[in-house]
Design an enzyme around this catalytic site. Structure first.
Site, PDB file in Angstrom:
ATOM      1  N   LYS A  73       7.051   7.784   6.802  1.00 51.36           N
ATOM      2  CA  LYS A  73       7.156   6.720   7.804  1.00 51.36           C
ATOM      3  C   LYS A  73       8.351   6.412   7.966  1.00 51.36           C
ATOM      4  O   LYS A  73       8.862   5.432   7.172  1.00 51.36           O
ATOM      5  CB  LYS A  73       6.004   5.593   7.828  1.00 51.36           C
ATOM      6  CG  LYS A  73       6.111   4.778   8.884  1.00 51.36           C
ATOM      7  CD  LYS A  73       5.295   3.446   8.766  1.00 51.36           C
ATOM      8  CE  LYS A  73       5.347   2.556   9.584  1.00 51.36           C
ATOM      9  NZ  LYS A  73       4.582   1.566   9.522  1.00 51.36           N
ATOM     10  N   TYR A  84       7.478   4.650   3.085  1.00 45.24           N
ATOM     11  CA  TYR A  84       7.550   3.964   4.050  1.00 45.24           C
ATOM     12  C   TYR A  84       9.051   3.555   4.216  1.00 45.24           C
ATOM     13  O   TYR A  84       9.564   2.815   3.286  1.00 45.24           O
ATOM     14  CB  TYR A  84       6.718   2.675   4.111  1.00 45.24           C
ATOM     15  CG  TYR A  84       5.439   2.865   4.770  1.00 45.24           C
ATOM     16  CD1 TYR A  84       4.663   4.029   4.654  1.00 45.24           C
ATOM     17  CD2 TYR A  84       4.983   1.760   5.391  1.00 45.24           C
ATOM     18  CE1 TYR A  84       3.390   4.157   5.118  1.00 45.24           C
ATOM     19  CE2 TYR A  84       3.643   1.871   5.969  1.00 45.24           C
ATOM     20  CZ  TYR A  84       2.858   2.983   5.721  1.00 45.24           C
ATOM     21  OH  TYR A  84       1.568   3.174   6.524  1.00 45.24           O
TER      22      TYR A  84
END
Length: 298
Positions: free
Chosen positions: A166, A138
């Site tokens: 992400k 992330y």
């Protein structure tokens, strides 16, 4: 004295302490144990006379203070948390990092392995391999206060078990660099709903979405159309969902999305825990208007 907490002590009866190095000083941390049924919860506490007054306040309130307080809390939780678990003789099989709060635990675990003789790259690979589950990195600078950057993400992409990222840097040039240099099978997923269309246009694979909680059919149609090259349809859906994408961040996450789900009857209540509070009336109306526009696009 009324709290169901006990200070954790060693065999000698003395309180167990761990230390974390800060610039020019050490911060001492007491370990508390709370019991909830048969579940044990361990907490770290910097409110000790050995610490400076400013350091004693580090663990007063989560989310309190400025960016310096946030980094200090992350150091205490990430580094101090690992050291506390080692001191307690606990060997976790799962390590959870919630939106970056405990991200420094990765560095602490790498430091342990480097101290045992590994180089940093090998230590990082071993930490990533500690789980049998696929790992998605992330990169959310708005949450963590730190952008990983394309170079580091591409280095991480080489590690077996790390299968995607992400990407929520909102930097299309950076995203393009990652897409251009990624190895086969490494997924790049947009972490920003308003940028999912341009990100997919650059070659990304999809999105980890907020709007998909409220308008899953419409968001799925947008992503599918974009991936299949149906850009006119994807663009039309993008602009219809854009007010909702924006309304979801009129106030701190997850307040707007919980408000939306409660309005849609998908959850019982929009209640949130302190220090969060319910959405203001004006912003709630803007959110409802955006929801109605998204529904009209069905």
């Amino acid at each position: 004295d009324q709290l169901p907490l006990t200070a954790v002590c060693g065999k000698d009866g003395k309180e167990l302490r761990v230390t974390v190095d800060f610039p020019g000083r050490e911060v001492q941390l007491r370990i508390w144990q709370a019991s909830a049924g048969h579940i044990r919860l361990y907490l770290l506490d910097s409110d000790l006379p050995e610490n400076q007054d400013t350091d004693r306040a580090i663990t007063y309130q989560l989310y309190g203070g400025d960016i310096n307080t946030r980094i200090q809390q992350e150091l205490v939780l990430g580094l101090g948390g690992v050291r506390a678990l080692r001191l307690l003789g606990l060997e976790p099989t799962v390590w959870h990092i919630n939106e970056g709060h405990a991200a420094f635990q990765i560095l602490e675990r790498c430091r342990e392995l480097v101290a045992s003789g590994l180089d940093f790259s090998s230590a990082l690979e071993q930490v990533a391999a500690a789980t049998e589950l696929p790992v998605v990195v992330y990169n959310v600078p708005g949450r963590t206060g730190q952008d990983l950057g394309a170079g580091l993400i591409l280095e991480l992409a080489k590690i077996p078990g790390i299968v995607g990222v992400k990407e929520a840097s909102a930097n299309l040039d950076q995203i393009a660099t990652i897409l251009d240099g990624r190895p086969p099978g490494f997924a790049v997923l947009s972490g920003d709903d308003p940028l999912v269309l341009p990100t997919i246009a650059l070659g990304a694979d999809g999105v980890i979405s907020v709007v998909s909680n409220e308008a899953p059919r419409e968001m799925a149609r947008l992503v599918t159309a974009a991936l299949e090259g149906e850009m006119a349809e994807a663009r039309a859906l993008h602009y219809r969902l854009l007010p909702l994408m924006r309304a979801n961040f009129l106030e701190s996450n997850p307040v707007p999305v919980k408000t939306a789900l409660a309005h849609l009857g998908l959850i019982a209540s929009a209640e949130v825990r302190r220090p969060l509070c319910e959405m203001s009336d004006a912003n709630r109306q803007r959110l409802i208007d955006a929801l109605e526009l998204a529904a009209a696009s069905a």
